[in-house]
Design an enzyme around this catalytic site. Structure first.
Site, PDB file in Angstrom:
ATOM      1  N   SER A  92     -22.839  -3.690 -28.742  1.00 39.11           N
ATOM      2  CA  SER A  92     -22.564  -3.897 -30.077  1.00 39.11           C
ATOM      3  C   SER A  92     -23.521  -3.090 -30.853  1.00 39.11           C
ATOM      4  O   SER A  92     -23.839  -3.447 -31.929  1.00 39.11           O
ATOM      5  CB  SER A  92     -22.878  -5.531 -30.425  1.00 39.11           C
ATOM      6  OG  SER A  92     -22.227  -6.517 -29.493  1.00 39.11           O
ATOM      7  N   ARG A  93     -23.633  -1.751 -30.248  1.00 42.26           N
ATOM      8  CA  ARG A  93     -24.474  -1.039 -31.048  1.00 42.26           C
ATOM      9  C   ARG A  93     -25.878  -1.218 -31.122  1.00 42.26           C
ATOM     10  O   ARG A  93     -26.457  -0.621 -32.272  1.00 42.26           O
ATOM     11  CB  ARG A  93     -23.793  -0.332 -32.416  1.00 42.26           C
ATOM     12  CG  ARG A  93     -22.429  -0.054 -32.284  1.00 42.26           C
ATOM     13  CD  ARG A  93     -22.302   1.434 -31.460  1.00 42.26           C
ATOM     14  NE  ARG A  93     -21.267   2.196 -31.209  1.00 42.26           N
ATOM     15  CZ  ARG A  93     -20.161   2.255 -30.342  1.00 42.26           C
ATOM     16  NH1 ARG A  93     -20.540   1.408 -29.077  1.00 42.26           N
ATOM     17  NH2 ARG A  93     -19.249   2.804 -30.353  1.00 42.26           N
ATOM     18  N   LEU A  94     -26.412  -2.309 -30.639  1.00 41.09           N
ATOM     19  CA  LEU A  94     -27.471  -2.507 -30.799  1.00 41.09           C
ATOM     20  C   LEU A  94     -28.715  -1.836 -29.840  1.00 41.09           C
ATOM     21  O   LEU A  94     -29.150  -2.444 -28.751  1.00 41.09           O
ATOM     22  CB  LEU A  94     -27.946  -3.880 -30.596  1.00 41.09           C
ATOM     23  CG  LEU A  94     -27.170  -4.814 -31.683  1.00 41.09           C
ATOM     24  CD1 LEU A  94     -27.367  -6.530 -31.660  1.00 41.09           C
ATOM     25  CD2 LEU A  94     -27.894  -4.546 -33.096  1.00 41.09           C
TER      26      LEU A  94
END
Ligand SMILES: Cc1cc2nc3c(=O)[nH]c(=O)nc-3n(C[C@H](O)[C@H](O)[C@H](O)COP(=O)(O)O)c2cc1C
Length: 214
Positions: A191-193
């Protein structure tokens, strides 16, 4: 564009990076990641994007190959009269970006570039394949040429001229050593974290380590 590239993306799921698993020394951490990239057979593990700045503050980048980690400096070789060479003469500030897609990892380095001593460049030059040594002697890197034939002829002439003789390093070709002031390790996450850790050099030569937002 015929192809819709907006949907080209993938999740980064290979793993995370935790503070407790990081070395306090960024060079040890870098060597660990480089070795892991080599062991994982990533494409061109030593390839690195080098950013320099022109006299009027414009950035430019290109890829080179890292050849050594020497005294906690990152060393690459090039033509000192190339575009990057001229820019480094004007401003020694430099960035290096390693991207290991297969491991979903990036390392970003910022620092100061200085020429390595001539004898260090000589030592490395001697290890290069014969044809690469000839090529370094005849290529006016980054300058316009009238055609490929021009460079091929120069290559052949120089090969004939030096047949049986020592092929010496030209003075306009050698190494730059990058002394870093910032080194960031980036590991892609879901999730692009992503996980990011930044090492910043302090006045007392120790490294401050901070987690950055993705
Ligand atoms: C994978 C890869 C590795 C390269 N390695 C080097 C290198 O080690 N040294 C070098 O001078 N150029 C290397 N090049 C060529 C540079 O990207 C660039 O074209 C050249 O250095 C001239 O750059 P400049 O005009 O910005 O100075 C490499 C290119 C690629 C794609």
């Amino acid at each position: 564009m015929k192809i819709d590239i907006r949907n080209i993306r993938r999740e980064y799921l290979r793993g995370g990076l935790a503070r407790k698993n990081l070395s306090d020394n960024p060079f040890i951490q870098f060597q660990k990641w480089l070795e892991e990239a080599i062991d994982a057979n990533v494409n061109e593990p030593t390839a690195v994007i080098v950013g320099t700045v022109s006299e009027d503050g414009k950035p430019s980048t290109r890829c080179v190959l890292l050849k050594e980690l020497r005294d906690d400096k990152f060393v690459f070789y090039t033509n000192y009269e190339s575009r990057k060479g001229k820019q480094l003469t004007g401003s020694p500030y430099i960035s290096l970006t390693f991207l290991w897609h297969e491991l979903e990892r990036q390392v970003h380095v910022e620092g100061i570039a200085t020429k390595v001593p001539p004898e260090v460049s000589d030592d490395y030059y001697k290890t290069r394949p014969y044809k690469s040594r000839i090529g370094a002697r005849i290529s006016p890197q980054s300058r316009p040429i009238s055609g490929r034939m021009k460079i091929m002829l120069a290559f052949i002439r120089e090969s004939i001229r030096l047949a049986g003789k020592e092929v010496k390093r030209p003075e306009n070709w050698g190494g730059y050593a990058v002394t870093p002031t910032r080194i960031e390790f980036w590991q892609g996450r879901e999730s692009r974290l992503h996980d990011r850790f930044l090492y910043t050099l302090q006045n007392d030569q120790s490294w401050k380590i901070e987690r950055l937002a993705p």
